[in-house]
Design an enzyme around this catalytic site. Structure first.
Site, PDB file in Angstrom:
ATOM      1  N   SER A 156       0.803  -1.225   0.000  1.00 26.39           N
ATOM      2  CA  SER A 156       0.000   0.000   0.000  1.00 26.39           C
ATOM      3  C   SER A 156       0.837   1.277   0.000  1.00 26.39           C
ATOM      4  CB  SER A 156      -0.962   0.022   1.195  1.00 26.39           C
ATOM      5  OG  SER A 156      -1.967  -0.936   1.024  1.00 26.39           O
ATOM      6  N   TYR A 222      -6.162   5.464  -0.432  1.00 23.52           N
ATOM      7  CA  TYR A 222      -7.236   5.106   0.489  1.00 23.52           C
ATOM      8  C   TYR A 222      -7.935   6.271   1.195  1.00 23.52           C
ATOM      9  CZ  TYR A 222      -5.080   0.525  -0.030  1.00 23.52           C
ATOM     10  OH  TYR A 222      -4.565  -0.634  -0.549  1.00 23.52           O
ATOM     11  N   ARG A 261      -3.121  -8.145  -8.925  1.00 24.24           N
ATOM     12  CA  ARG A 261      -2.986  -6.884  -9.656  1.00 24.24           C
ATOM     13  C   ARG A 261      -1.511  -6.617  -9.891  1.00 24.24           C
ATOM     14  NH1 ARG A 261      -4.318  -2.773  -6.000  1.00 24.24           N
ATOM     15  NH2 ARG A 261      -2.255  -1.848  -6.277  1.00 24.24           N
ATOM     16  N   ASP A 263       1.137  -3.589 -10.937  1.00 20.64           N
ATOM     17  CA  ASP A 263       1.306  -2.141 -11.065  1.00 20.64           C
ATOM     18  C   ASP A 263       2.495  -1.833 -11.969  1.00 20.64           C
ATOM     19  OD1 ASP A 263      -0.812  -1.843  -9.327  1.00 20.64           O
ATOM     20  OD2 ASP A 263       0.472  -1.588  -7.563  1.00 20.64           O
ATOM     21  N   GLU A 276       5.349  -3.677  -9.149  1.00 22.82           N
ATOM     22  CA  GLU A 276       5.163  -4.718  -8.142  1.00 22.82           C
ATOM     23  C   GLU A 276       3.896  -5.507  -8.416  1.00 22.82           C
ATOM     24  OE1 GLU A 276       3.337  -2.970  -4.232  1.00 22.82           O
ATOM     25  OE2 GLU A 276       4.908  -1.590  -4.904  1.00 22.82           O
ATOM     26  N   ASN A 278       0.535  -7.484  -6.612  1.00 19.28           N
ATOM     27  CA  ASN A 278      -0.319  -7.535  -5.427  1.00 19.28           C
ATOM     28  C   ASN A 278      -1.147  -8.811  -5.510  1.00 19.28           C
ATOM     29  OD1 ASN A 278      -0.194  -4.542  -4.200  1.00 19.28           O
ATOM     30  ND2 ASN A 278      -0.131  -4.444  -6.428  1.00 19.28           N
ATOM     31  N   GLY A 282      -6.805  -4.510  -2.724  1.00 21.70           N
ATOM     32  CA  GLY A 282      -7.902  -3.988  -1.928  1.00 21.70           C
ATOM     33  C   GLY A 282      -9.259  -4.243  -2.546  1.00 21.70           C
TER      34      GLY A 282
END
Length: 315
Positions: A156, A222, A261, A263, A276, A278, A282
């Site tokens: 995050s 977020y 995911r 990025d 990176e 994930n 989220g």
């Protein structure tokens, strides 16, 4: 009752009892509580037999009491996204969503991820492992004069900073070290950031992110309401397809499965660079995989059901 409703009801029933794991002790606990809450609510609304379990408590006893057929992992960060909870679930024979132990551990570790990608010939920016006695000026010069500092084992965008001088690099290292003892500096890529959600063998539509602050950090992800998401991404058809293919390859190269995911960023020459992976993105109101899934007609509840249906349950 419509045929579609009957089909969905039978699919939900076929899933059996579901346990949603969320919360935990990581630095991303607050986000995980939101993700897990959203998953739990969606499944309850669909009439599923579901129980929510906060892993900050005695989760194993609760799992053994619930005896779920499937476990939905909605944990972010350490303890949940790094292979630890997956190892426990494997040991006790629980089938769960997402990647297995090894892939989760590798993807959580930014340094190992980069080494796997680089060793496979995939594009990822040059980096340096930092320590307290690093020559900041030399390291920065080796990375082109501007770098992104990241704790190796954190998600995050926690503890991340962009630096362009030795003093900033030293303070950035100190800040990142609060999250992990191992810190890397990565060559800064000046360009737009894109993300690609993956569900099964499908790469979802690309999303371009644009933070008002110019830095897509934890707050932009977020907390802020002025972060902009572009879907369609603005890429032409050829580039969109190329980025989706690259992301799928990157995901599979790490041994990941189920969903996740990737990025990326694009430099001024038009080349995409992997940032990176994930393995448990989220699932909040701000989250990107649900946004991309919705663009291909997969509403939130249907997405959750799809992810659970991918889980292989032992007979």
């Amino acid at each position: 009752m419509t045929a579609q409703h009957t089909d969905r009801h039978s699919r939900i029933r076929a899933l059996g009892r579901i346990a949603v794991l969320y919360g935990g002790h990581s630095a991303e606990r607050a986000v995980s509580l939101q993700s897990g809450g959203a998953v739990l609510t969606a499944l309850q609304d669909l009439g599923a037999d579901v129980v929510g379990i906060d892993t900050a408590e005695d989760y194993l006893a609760q799992l053994q009491a619930a005896q779920p057929q499937r476990v939905f992992i909605a944990l972010h960060g350490r303890g949940g996204e790094d292979g630890q909870i997956q190892a426990v679930l494997d040991a006790f024979g629980y089938a769960y969503t997402g990647s297995g132990v090894a892939a989760s551990a590798i993807a959580m570790n930014k340094l190992l991820t980069k080494r796997v990608w680089a060793g496979s010939g995939l594009p990822t920016a040059d980096s340096r492992v930092l320590s307290a006695d690093t020559d900041w000026s030399e390291a920065l010069q080796a990375l082109g004069g501007k770098a992104v500092l990241k704790p190796v084992l954190e998600g995050s965008s926690l503890g991340i900073s962009i630096v362009d001088n030795a003093a900033a690099m030293a303070s950035g290292y100190a800040a990142a070290s609060q999250y992990d003892s191992e810190v890397i500096a990565e060559r800064f890529i000046d360009g737009p950031e894109y993300t690609v959600g993956i569900v099964g063998d499908q790469a979802l539509p690309v999303i371009r992110m644009e933070a008002e602050s110019g830095f897509y950090d934890y707050a932009a992800k977020y907390e802020r309401d002025d972060t902009r998401y572009f879907l369609p991404s603005g890429l032409n058809e050829e580039d969109e397809a190329a980025l989706q293919a690259l992301s799928l390859t990157a995901f599979r190269t790490l041994g990941c499965r189920g969903w996740g995911r990737i990025d990326t960023m694009r430099d001024s020459a038009g080349r995409f660079w992997l940032l990176e992976a994930n393995t448990i993105p989220g699932l909040t109101s701000h989250s990107l995989v649900p946004k991309a899934a919705r663009a291909v007609g997969l509403e939130f509840g249907d997405l959750i059901v799809r992810l659970l249906e991918q889980v292989e349950v032992q007979a």
